[in-house]
Write a protein that holds these residues in place. Structure first.
Motif, PDB file in Angstrom:
ATOM      1  N   VAL A  16       0.837  -1.208   0.000  1.00 45.88           N
ATOM      2  CA  VAL A  16       0.000   0.000   0.000  1.00 45.88           C
ATOM      3  C   VAL A  16       0.869   1.255   0.000  1.00 45.88           C
ATOM      4  CG1 VAL A  16      -1.607   1.353   1.395  1.00 45.88           C
ATOM      5  CG2 VAL A  16      -2.014  -1.095   1.040  1.00 45.88           C
ATOM      6  N   GLN A  17       1.879   1.264   0.862  1.00 44.05           N
ATOM      7  CA  GLN A  17       2.711   2.462   0.957  1.00 44.05           C
ATOM      8  C   GLN A  17       3.574   2.655  -0.298  1.00 44.05           C
ATOM      9  OE1 GLN A  17       4.537   2.795   4.919  1.00 44.05           O
ATOM     10  NE2 GLN A  17       2.768   1.686   5.751  1.00 44.05           N
ATOM     11  N   ARG A  18       3.933   1.542  -0.942  1.00 45.26           N
ATOM     12  CA  ARG A  18       4.685   1.663  -2.195  1.00 45.26           C
ATOM     13  C   ARG A  18       3.794   2.203  -3.311  1.00 45.26           C
ATOM     14  NH1 ARG A  18       9.520  -0.613  -3.761  1.00 45.26           N
ATOM     15  NH2 ARG A  18      10.185   0.436  -5.677  1.00 45.26           N
ATOM     16  N   ILE A  19       2.531   1.786  -3.323  1.00 47.30           N
ATOM     17  CA  ILE A  19       1.575   2.325  -4.297  1.00 47.30           C
ATOM     18  C   ILE A  19       1.450   3.834  -4.112  1.00 47.30           C
ATOM     19  CG2 ILE A  19      -0.903   2.398  -4.849  1.00 47.30           C
ATOM     20  CD1 ILE A  19      -0.920  -0.652  -4.346  1.00 47.30           C
ATOM     21  N   ALA A  20       1.405   4.271  -2.840  1.00 47.35           N
ATOM     22  CA  ALA A  20       1.309   5.705  -2.558  1.00 47.35           C
ATOM     23  C   ALA A  20       2.599   6.430  -2.934  1.00 47.35           C
ATOM     24  CB  ALA A  20       0.992   5.920  -1.079  1.00 47.35           C
ATOM     25  N   ARG A  21       3.729   5.876  -2.532  1.00 48.56           N
ATOM     26  CA  ARG A  21       5.022   6.531  -2.762  1.00 48.56           C
ATOM     27  C   ARG A  21       5.326   6.658  -4.248  1.00 48.56           C
ATOM     28  NH1 ARG A  21      10.334   5.425  -3.694  1.00 48.56           N
ATOM     29  NH2 ARG A  21      11.903   6.604  -2.495  1.00 48.56           N
ATOM     30  N   ASP A  22       4.998   5.618  -5.023  1.00 47.27           N
ATOM     31  CA  ASP A  22       5.267   5.641  -6.460  1.00 47.27           C
ATOM     32  C   ASP A  22       4.185   6.366  -7.250  1.00 47.27           C
ATOM     33  OD1 ASP A  22       7.471   4.223  -5.756  1.00 47.27           O
ATOM     34  OD2 ASP A  22       6.939   2.384  -6.827  1.00 47.27           O
ATOM     35  N   LYS A  23       3.215   6.913  -6.545  1.00 45.33           N
ATOM     36  CA  LYS A  23       2.143   7.706  -7.161  1.00 45.33           C
ATOM     37  C   LYS A  23       1.422   6.950  -8.279  1.00 45.33           C
ATOM     38  CE  LYS A  23       4.078  12.253  -5.992  1.00 45.33           C
ATOM     39  NZ  LYS A  23       4.985  11.712  -4.957  1.00 45.33           N
ATOM     40  N   VAL A  24       1.035   5.726  -7.963  1.00 45.79           N
ATOM     41  CA  VAL A  24       0.236   4.939  -8.903  1.00 45.79           C
ATOM     42  C   VAL A  24      -1.071   5.673  -9.157  1.00 45.79           C
ATOM     43  CG1 VAL A  24      -1.038   2.782  -9.169  1.00 45.79           C
ATOM     44  CG2 VAL A  24       1.287   2.756  -8.223  1.00 45.79           C
ATOM     45  N   ARG A  25      -1.433   5.818 -10.419  1.00 42.38           N
ATOM     46  CA  ARG A  25      -2.609   6.615 -10.781  1.00 42.38           C
ATOM     47  C   ARG A  25      -3.852   5.771 -11.038  1.00 42.38           C
ATOM     48  NH1 ARG A  25      -1.028  11.153  -8.601  1.00 42.38           N
ATOM     49  NH2 ARG A  25       0.825  12.089  -9.574  1.00 42.38           N
ATOM     50  N   HIS A  26      -3.661   4.526 -11.435  1.00 43.25           N
ATOM     51  CA  HIS A  26      -4.837   3.722 -11.778  1.00 43.25           C
ATOM     52  C   HIS A  26      -5.510   3.160 -10.523  1.00 43.25           C
ATOM     53  CE1 HIS A  26      -1.415   0.703 -11.997  1.00 43.25           C
ATOM     54  NE2 HIS A  26      -2.200   0.159 -11.097  1.00 43.25           N
ATOM     55  N   ARG A  27      -6.751   2.743 -10.684  1.00 47.26           N
ATOM     56  CA  ARG A  27      -7.504   2.168  -9.589  1.00 47.26           C
ATOM     57  C   ARG A  27      -6.907   0.829  -9.188  1.00 47.26           C
ATOM     58  NH1 ARG A  27     -10.047   4.336  -5.945  1.00 47.26           N
ATOM     59  NH2 ARG A  27     -11.009   5.695  -7.511  1.00 47.26           N
ATOM     60  N   VAL A  28      -6.761   0.601  -7.881  1.00 47.52           N
ATOM     61  CA  VAL A  28      -6.307  -0.677  -7.342  1.00 47.52           C
ATOM     62  C   VAL A  28      -7.429  -1.226  -6.464  1.00 47.52           C
ATOM     63  CG1 VAL A  28      -4.605  -1.889  -5.934  1.00 47.52           C
ATOM     64  CG2 VAL A  28      -3.886   0.035  -7.386  1.00 47.52           C
ATOM     65  N   ARG A  29      -7.955  -2.377  -6.828  1.00 49.63           N
ATOM     66  CA  ARG A  29      -9.073  -2.970  -6.098  1.00 49.63           C
ATOM     67  C   ARG A  29      -8.545  -3.975  -5.083  1.00 49.63           C
ATOM     68  NH1 ARG A  29     -10.518  -1.781 -11.213  1.00 49.63           N
ATOM     69  NH2 ARG A  29     -12.567  -0.813 -11.541  1.00 49.63           N
ATOM     70  N   ALA A  30      -9.023  -3.886  -3.873  1.00 51.63           N
ATOM     71  CA  ALA A  30      -8.617  -4.788  -2.801  1.00 51.63           C
ATOM     72  C   ALA A  30      -9.782  -5.709  -2.458  1.00 51.63           C
ATOM     73  CB  ALA A  30      -8.195  -4.000  -1.570  1.00 51.63           C
ATOM     74  N   VAL A  31      -9.541  -7.021  -2.577  1.00 51.22           N
ATOM     75  CA  VAL A  31     -10.560  -8.026  -2.301  1.00 51.22           C
ATOM     76  C   VAL A  31     -10.101  -8.844  -1.095  1.00 51.22           C
ATOM     77  CG1 VAL A  31     -11.891  -9.940  -3.269  1.00 51.22           C
ATOM     78  CG2 VAL A  31     -11.061  -8.119  -4.773  1.00 51.22           C
ATOM     79  N   PHE A  32     -10.982  -9.022  -0.115  1.00 53.77           N
ATOM     80  CA  PHE A  32     -10.604  -9.722   1.111  1.00 53.77           C
ATOM     81  C   PHE A  32     -11.878 -10.170   1.834  1.00 53.77           C
ATOM     82  CE2 PHE A  32     -10.765  -5.150   1.812  1.00 53.77           C
ATOM     83  CZ  PHE A  32     -11.642  -5.033   2.878  1.00 53.77           C
ATOM     84  N   PRO A  33     -11.763 -11.140   2.758  1.00 51.99           N
ATOM     85  CA  PRO A  33     -12.951 -11.565   3.506  1.00 51.99           C
ATOM     86  C   PRO A  33     -13.514 -10.423   4.353  1.00 51.99           C
ATOM     87  CG  PRO A  33     -11.183 -13.176   3.725  1.00 51.99           C
ATOM     88  CD  PRO A  33     -10.589 -11.959   3.077  1.00 51.99           C
ATOM     89  N   ALA A  34     -14.799 -10.210   4.238  1.00 54.00           N
ATOM     90  CA  ALA A  34     -15.431  -9.125   4.992  1.00 54.00           C
ATOM     91  C   ALA A  34     -15.265  -9.304   6.489  1.00 54.00           C
ATOM     92  CB  ALA A  34     -16.919  -9.043   4.629  1.00 54.00           C
ATOM     93  N   SER A  35     -15.222 -10.551   6.940  1.00 52.72           N
ATOM     94  CA  SER A  35     -15.091 -10.808   8.378  1.00 52.72           C
ATOM     95  C   SER A  35     -13.743 -10.336   8.917  1.00 52.72           C
ATOM     96  CB  SER A  35     -15.250 -12.307   8.664  1.00 52.72           C
ATOM     97  OG  SER A  35     -14.227 -13.043   8.008  1.00 52.72           O
ATOM     98  N   GLY A  36     -12.769 -10.130   8.034  1.00 55.67           N
ATOM     99  CA  GLY A  36     -11.460  -9.651   8.463  1.00 55.67           C
ATOM    100  C   GLY A  36     -11.268  -8.164   8.238  1.00 55.67           C
ATOM    101  N   GLY A  37     -12.357  -7.433   8.124  1.00 57.72           N
ATOM    102  CA  GLY A  37     -12.266  -6.002   7.839  1.00 57.72           C
ATOM    103  C   GLY A  37     -11.414  -5.238   8.838  1.00 57.72           C
ATOM    104  N   THR A  38     -11.483  -5.625  10.115  1.00 59.78           N
ATOM    105  CA  THR A  38     -10.672  -4.944  11.141  1.00 59.78           C
ATOM    106  C   THR A  38      -9.188  -5.134  10.857  1.00 59.78           C
ATOM    107  OG1 THR A  38     -12.386  -5.197  12.816  1.00 59.78           O
ATOM    108  CG2 THR A  38     -10.145  -4.802  13.597  1.00 59.78           C
ATOM    109  N   TYR A  39      -8.812  -6.369  10.489  1.00 59.30           N
ATOM    110  CA  TYR A  39      -7.409  -6.629  10.171  1.00 59.30           C
ATOM    111  C   TYR A  39      -6.987  -5.860   8.928  1.00 59.30           C
ATOM    112  CZ  TYR A  39      -7.913 -10.465  13.470  1.00 59.30           C
ATOM    113  OH  TYR A  39      -8.153 -11.215  14.597  1.00 59.30           O
ATOM    114  N   TRP A  40      -7.858  -5.808   7.917  1.00 58.91           N
ATOM    115  CA  TRP A  40      -7.528  -5.047   6.709  1.00 58.91           C
ATOM    116  C   TRP A  40      -7.258  -3.584   7.058  1.00 58.91           C
ATOM    117  CZ3 TRP A  40      -5.837  -5.086   1.943  1.00 58.91           C
ATOM    118  CH2 TRP A  40      -5.954  -3.906   1.187  1.00 58.91           C
ATOM    119  N   ASP A  41      -8.128  -3.000   7.874  1.00 62.59           N
ATOM    120  CA  ASP A  41      -7.948  -1.590   8.240  1.00 62.59           C
ATOM    121  C   ASP A  41      -6.610  -1.377   8.955  1.00 62.59           C
ATOM    122  OD1 ASP A  41     -10.383  -0.905   7.161  1.00 62.59           O
ATOM    123  OD2 ASP A  41     -11.476  -1.015   9.063  1.00 62.59           O
ATOM    124  N   ARG A  42      -6.247  -2.297   9.840  1.00 60.42           N
ATOM    125  CA  ARG A  42      -4.975  -2.161  10.548  1.00 60.42           C
ATOM    126  C   ARG A  42      -3.800  -2.244   9.578  1.00 60.42           C
ATOM    127  NH1 ARG A  42      -6.377  -6.520  15.306  1.00 60.42           N
ATOM    128  NH2 ARG A  42      -7.872  -5.240  16.488  1.00 60.42           N
TER     129      ARG A  42
END
Length: 316
Positions: free
Chosen positions: A76-102
């Motif tokens: 995530v931080q490399r995507i930000a640092r390299d100024k990626v312009r295109h959309r990046v979709r993140a797919v993950f189990p909804a039950s792990g949303g807290t872990y994703w946010d962390r």
């Protein structure tokens, strides 16, 4: 370079070793990059493999055990640092949303707004072109399948017999008929290519559904059969079970990965031997930084050519 290939970034399971990094797999698919299960160290492995943040369009996490997701903050931080312009979709189990946010906001950094979140839930979910199916693991885990829609292959001899040529061929493909000749008279069905990605799970119906007819199946084989009871207890597969899945599902190329740290390269023949009890197709025992092409499209029997046994090469 193939426009559809798997770049293997890591092949270990819970504990990385001197020779195997934590999980990480980038599927190149017609200009899109699907990054599956970026474990710890994935950002560095991408550098070794010649892969950049701009090659990532999807981040797909099967579940939130560390070897499958601890690389998310760096990506995530490399995507930000390299100024990626295109959309990046993140797919993950909804039950792990807290872990994703962390993981998504693990440290202070100049954030990016290009990442969109697509949590999945239920037994089956779809975020086209990805289909997700729930697997059997101690924590909620999903397998993924990238599926190309089916199409039709034009038959030159049939087109010629009906006198269809030039712009009329395109008209036939768009409209389904031209001058009273139908598309079905001049073509045959062409199945879409597919790649299935099955990580931590016991054998279950969803594994076979994901693998059904897959051109490329990337599947965990954490243990060998003498540890089958341990595999079942912790929600994993053996190499023999992976071979059973490939054989029963009609897989074209089988890729074994996610090896327990108890096994070294000297144990690879034992993994192959177990697979061969059931599956006689192409098998690749993944190693870090391999490039594994998606098999070429299926053709009519008369057009078949012998398949090369050299199906992998080091990443450059």
């Amino acid at each position: 370079m193939s426009s559809r290939e798997l770049v293997v970034l890591g092949t270990s399971s819970a504990v990385p070793t001197r020779h195997r990094n934590h999980n990480g797999y980038l599927l190149r698919w017609d200009g899109q990059g699907f990054l599956f299960d970026p474990g710890e160290g994935t950002q560095r492995q991408m550098t070794y493999a010649g892969v950049s943040a701009n090659d990532v369009h999807w981040i797909c996490v099967t579940h939130f055990h560390g070897d499958h997701c601890l690389g998310v903050p760096g990506i995530v931080q490399r995507i930000a640092r390299d100024k990626v312009r295109h959309r990046v979709r993140a797919v993950f189990p909804a039950s792990g949303g807290t872990y994703w946010d962390r993981l998504r906001h693990a440290t202070a950094f100049a954030d990016t707004d290009v990442i969109s979140e697509h949590p999945v839930s239920g037994e089956v979910a779809e975020v086209a072109p990805i289909v997700a199916r729930r697997l059997s693991h101690p924590v909620e885990s999903y397998g993924y399948r990238v599926q190309e829609p089916p199409g039709r292959r034009m038959l030159p001899e049939k087109l010629a017999a009906h006198g269809i040529r030039g712009p009329e061929v395109g008209e036939l493909q768009r409209n389904g008929s031209v001058r009273g000749v139908t598309l079905a008279e001049c073509s045959v069905p062409k199945p879409g290519q597919s790649v299935a990605f099955v990580m931590d799970t016991r054998l279950c119906d969803a594994v076979f559904e994901l693998a059904s007819g897959a051109d490329l199946l990337v599947i965990e084989s954490t243990f060998l059969s003498p540890e089958a009871s341990l595999a079942k207890e912790y929600g994993h597969l053996t190499a023999e079970q992976a071979g059973q899945v490939a054989a029963q599902s009609g897989v074209r190329r089988l890729v074994l990965t996610h090896f327990s740290e108890r096994y070294g390269f000297d144990d690879e023949p034992a993994f192959t031997e177990e697979v061969r009890r059931h599956f006689d197709g192409e098998v690749v025992l993944a190693r870090d930084l391999m490039r594994i092409p998606v098999p070429k499209r299926r053709h009519a029997p008369s057009l078949h050519r012998p398949r090369s046994q050299d199906t992998q090469q080091p990443a450059k």
